[in-house]
Design an enzyme around this catalytic site. Structure first.
Site, PDB file in Angstrom:
ATOM      1  N   CYS A 208      13.416  11.027 -14.231  1.00  0.00           N
ATOM      2  CA  CYS A 208      11.988  11.243 -14.476  1.00  0.00           C
ATOM      3  C   CYS A 208      11.447  10.284 -15.551  1.00  0.00           C
ATOM      4  O   CYS A 208      10.238  10.103 -15.665  1.00  0.00           O
ATOM      5  CB  CYS A 208      11.701  12.700 -14.839  1.00  0.00           C
TER       6      CYS A 208
ATOM      7  N   ASN B  81      20.173  28.058  -8.090  1.00  0.00           N
ATOM      8  CA  ASN B  81      19.284  27.325  -8.987  1.00  0.00           C
ATOM      9  C   ASN B  81      19.353  25.864  -8.569  1.00  0.00           C
ATOM     10  O   ASN B  81      20.454  25.310  -8.503  1.00  0.00           O
ATOM     11  CB  ASN B  81      19.794  27.501 -10.427  1.00  0.00           C
ATOM     12  N   GLY B  82      18.204  25.266  -8.271  1.00  0.00           N
ATOM     13  CA  GLY B  82      18.213  23.856  -7.908  1.00  0.00           C
ATOM     14  C   GLY B  82      17.193  23.543  -6.845  1.00  0.00           C
ATOM     15  O   GLY B  82      16.226  24.291  -6.657  1.00  0.00           O
TER      16      GLY B  82
ATOM     17  N   TYR C 110      14.940  20.389 -23.349  1.00  0.00           N
ATOM     18  CA  TYR C 110      13.906  21.409 -23.362  1.00  0.00           C
ATOM     19  C   TYR C 110      14.254  22.734 -22.689  1.00  0.00           C
ATOM     20  O   TYR C 110      13.965  23.801 -23.211  1.00  0.00           O
ATOM     21  CB  TYR C 110      12.638  20.811 -22.704  1.00  0.00           C
TER      22      TYR C 110
ATOM     23  N   GLY D 287      13.003  31.434 -15.509  1.00  0.00           N
ATOM     24  CA  GLY D 287      12.147  31.803 -14.386  1.00  0.00           C
ATOM     25  C   GLY D 287      11.526  33.159 -14.615  1.00  0.00           C
ATOM     26  O   GLY D 287      12.238  34.116 -14.925  1.00  0.00           O
TER      27      GLY D 287
ATOM     28  N   CYS E  54      10.560  14.768 -10.237  1.00  0.00           N
ATOM     29  CA  CYS E  54      11.949  15.228 -10.138  1.00  0.00           C
ATOM     30  C   CYS E  54      12.142  15.850  -8.760  1.00  0.00           C
ATOM     31  O   CYS E  54      11.294  16.613  -8.305  1.00  0.00           O
ATOM     32  CB  CYS E  54      12.232  16.277 -11.217  1.00  0.00           C
TER      33      CYS E  54
ATOM     34  N   CYS F 195      21.396  12.439 -15.592  1.00  0.00           N
ATOM     35  CA  CYS F 195      20.238  11.963 -14.839  1.00  0.00           C
ATOM     36  C   CYS F 195      19.084  11.739 -15.814  1.00  0.00           C
ATOM     37  O   CYS F 195      18.813  12.597 -16.662  1.00  0.00           O
ATOM     38  CB  CYS F 195      19.831  13.011 -13.801  1.00  0.00           C
TER      39      CYS F 195
ATOM     40  N   CYS G 119      21.336  17.032 -15.547  1.00  0.00           N
ATOM     41  CA  CYS G 119      19.921  16.912 -15.946  1.00  0.00           C
ATOM     42  C   CYS G 119      19.805  16.887 -17.470  1.00  0.00           C
ATOM     43  O   CYS G 119      20.047  17.890 -18.138  1.00  0.00           O
ATOM     44  CB  CYS G 119      19.121  18.089 -15.391  1.00  0.00           C
TER      45      CYS G 119
ATOM     46  N   CYS H 275      15.228  27.999 -11.613  1.00  0.00           N
ATOM     47  CA  CYS H 275      15.774  29.352 -11.612  1.00  0.00           C
ATOM     48  C   CYS H 275      16.953  29.530 -12.552  1.00  0.00           C
ATOM     49  O   CYS H 275      17.457  28.563 -13.115  1.00  0.00           O
ATOM     50  CB  CYS H 275      16.307  29.700 -10.228  1.00  0.00           C
TER      51      CYS H 275
END
Ligand code: SF4
Length: 471
Positions: free
Chosen positions: A453, A120-121, A260, A46, A400, A450, A254, A18
Site C-alpha cells: 500500500c 480473516n483475510g 496500527y 471487527g 490493499c 508486505c 502485513c 476480521c
C-alpha cells in the site's frame, strides 16, 4: 469524501477484515464462554458482527448476529454449553456487505458432513473462482469469501477432510488465516504468504488459536507460537498434527498489523507490537525532529510511537488528547458536520497541556486527511501555538487486496498532494511521514513483509477490485 456510513471511530481510518479464535479441549468444557473472552479481546479487529460455533454432542451449533461481542454473545456468560471444540469470529466487512448472511462463522451441511469455518483475510482471486463455480451451477447466499471456500471444499472428490483442504487451499490466492471444525476436530490454516497473523497456545487441557496473542493472554495461555504460513494444524483430544500445504520462499506479512491494527500488548509475527511501534517513533524522530515544545499522540494507536519519538528526540511526552472510550458505534451520516462531530465525540484536547505550546503530534497513518484536519483544528482551538503532524507510517498510495479496507487511489490524500500541500490542506504547520527505508530498518527481516500500500509492489499479480462497490 467518504462514500459509506461512518461512526465516531471514523471511517477515515483503515479497517481490518476480521479476527478469529478457536478452542479444542481434552474434556468437555464451557467453550462458548471462553470464546466470549477471546473474541472480546479481539473486538478491535471487527465490530460489525460476532459469532461462534461449538459442538453439542455430534451436532455443530452456530450463533451469530450483527453487533459487538458484548451485544451478540453476552448470554453465553450466564449459560453453560459443554463442548469439545469451538470457534468464533468478529467481522468488519471489506469484502461482502455488512449483512447477516455474510456474518461468520459459516456452518453448512455438505456431502462431507457438517463443517464450520471462520477466517480473516481476503481472497484476491475470489471473482475468478466464484465465476467458475457459478457457471457450474453453484448458488451463493452472500458475497463473502467464506461461502466460496466452503463450496470449493465440498466439491473436492477426496475422501478425508484433510485431503479436501489440501485440494482447496492451494487454489486460493491472497490472505487467509482461518479455522475449521469438522467432526470434533479443529483445523487452523494460514495462507502461504502469511499476510494475517494466527497463533496457537496450549494449557494442560486446551489448545487455543487466535488472531492475536492478547486473546490467548485473556484465557491465561501465555506461551504462543505461530501457525506457519502455508500450514494446516489439526487438533483433537490434545493431539496436534502439522501439515505443510505450500510454504512460499518469502513471507509477505502485513506490516500494517504492526503499525496500527494489532493491539499493543500483542506479539505479532514474533514482534512486541508496543516495542516495535516505539522503534518506529524513534526512527521518525531520527529523520525529522525539528523542535517543538511537547510530543503528544493520537490515542490509542499513536501512543507507543509517540513515546518512542519523545525518548529519541528529548521532547517531553504530554497527554494532549483524551479519548472517549464510550462513544461506541453510533452510526452517523457522512456529512462534513457530522464527521467533525464524530471526531469531537471521540477525541478532545487537554487545553492546559497544549496552550501556547509548539505541539508535535504523532499519528500512525493518514488515509484521506479528513480526520487529521479536524484534529489539527481542535488542537489550535485548544490553544496550541503550532502543530506539527508526524506519521509513523509512509504515505499510503495504493489499495490493499489482502484484507484491509483502503479507499480507491483517488481518495488517498498522498496521491493528490505533497506533504507540504497536505500541511496546508489540514491546517498544520508541517507534516512528514516515516520513510519506507526507515520502516524496513525497524524489523529484523524486512523482506518478509508486505509494503504494497506504500510502494505498489504486490507480492503477486492481482486483479484491481478496489473500485467495486460493496453489495
Ligand atoms: S497492502 Fe498494506 S495493508 Fe495490505 S497487506 Fe500489504 S502492508 Fe498490509
Amino acid at each position: 469524501m467518504c462514500s459509506q456510513t461512518i461512526t465516531p471511530s471514523c471511517s477515515c481510518r483503515l479497517k481490518h477484515y476480521c479476527g478469529v479464535a478457536g478452542v479444542s479441549s481434552l474434556k468437555e468444557a464451557n467453550l462458548p464462554q471462553k470464546l466470549f473472552y477471546a473474541l472480546f479481546s479481539l473486538q478491535h479487529r471487527g465490530q460489525e458482527s460476532a459469532g461462534i460455533t461449538y459442538n453439542r454432542g455430534d451436532e455443530l451449533v452456530t450463533y451469530k448476529d450483527l453487533g459487538m461481542v458484548s451485544q451478540v454473545l453476552t448470554h453465553y456468560l450466564a449459560e453453560e454449553h459443554l463442548s469439545d471444540v469451538a470457534l468464533g469470529h468478529v467481522r468488519y466487512s471489506t469484502q461482502g456487505a455488512n449483512r447477516i448472511e455474510n456474518a461468520q462463522p459459516f456452518s453448512v451441511r455438505s456431502n462431507k458432513g457438517q463443517i464450520s469455518f471462520a477466517h480473516n483475510g481476503n481472497i484476491s482471486n475470489s471473482d475468478e473462482l466464484r465465476e467458475s463455480l457459478f457457471a457450474q451451477g453453484s448458488i451463493f447466499s452472500g458475497t463473502s469469501d467464506t461461502e466460496l471456500i466452503l463450496h470449493l471444499l465440498s466439491r473436492s472428490a477426496k475422501k478425508e477432510f484433510e485431503e479436501n483442504l489440501l485440494d482447496t487451499l492451494p487454489r486460493l490466492q491472497g490472505a487467509f488465516s482461518g479455522l475449521f471444525i469438522f467432526g470434533k476436530k479443529l483445523y487452523a490454516v494460514r495462507d502461504p504468504y502469511g499476510f494475517r497473523p494466527l497463533v496457537m497456545g496450549k494449557t494442560n487441557d486446551l489448545t487455543v488459536f487466535a488472531s492475536e496473542t492478547c486473546a490467548l493472554d485473556t484465557l491465561g495461555v501465555n506461551v504462543a507460537e505461530e501457525v506457519e504460513p502455508g500450514e494446516i494444524i489439526a487438533v483433537e483430544n490434545g493431539r496436534i498434527d502439522r501439515i505443510d500445504f505450500g510454504k512460499q520462499k518469502k513471507k509477505s506479512q502485513c506490516v500494517f498489523e504492526l503499525i496500527y491494527f494489532a493491539r499493543p500488548d500483542s506479539t505479532v509475527f514474533g514482534y512486541s507490537v508496543h516495542m516495535l511501534r516505539k522503534k518506529m517513533g524513534a526512527a521518525l524522530a531520527a529523520v525529522d525532529a525539528d523542535g517543538g515544545d511537547i510530543v503528544i499522540s493520537v490515542p490509542d494507536s499513536g501512543n507507543s510511537a509517540a513515546l518512542g519519538y519523545s525518548v529519541a528526540s528529548g521532547l517531553p511526552f504530554e497527554h494532549g488528547l483524551t479519548r472517549n472510550h464510550y462513544s461506541g458505534r453510533t452510526f452517523i451520516e457522512p456529512t462534513p458536520e457530522m464527521r467533525e462531530f464524530g471526531v469531537r465525540l471521540k477525541l478532545h484536547p487537554i487545553k492546559r497541556a497544549i496552550k501556547g505550546k509548539r505541539v508535535t503530534i504523532i499519528d500512525d497513518s493518514m488515509v484521506r486527511g479528513t480526520t487529521s484536519r479536524i484534529l489539527i483544528r481542535l488542537l489550535k482551538e485548544g490553544g496550541a501555538r503550532e502543530v506539527h503532524l508526524r506519521l509513523s507510517a509512509p504515505e499510503i498510495k495504493h489499495p490493499c487486496f489482502f484484507g484491509i479496507d483502503i479507499p480507491t487511489k483517488d481518495e488517498l490524500i498522498s496521491n493528490r498532494m505533497t506533504p507540504e500541500q497536505i500541511a496546508s490542506f489540514i491546517g498544520a504547520d508541517s507534516v512528514s511521514f516515516l520513510p519506507i527505508e526507515s520502516l524496513r530498518a525497524c524489523v529484523d527481516n524486512p523482506d518478509d513483509f508486505c509494503y504494497a500500500c506504500f510502494t505498489g509492489e504486490y507480492p503477486f499479480k492481482v486483479r484491481d477490485r478496489s473500485a467495486r462497490r460493496k453489495n
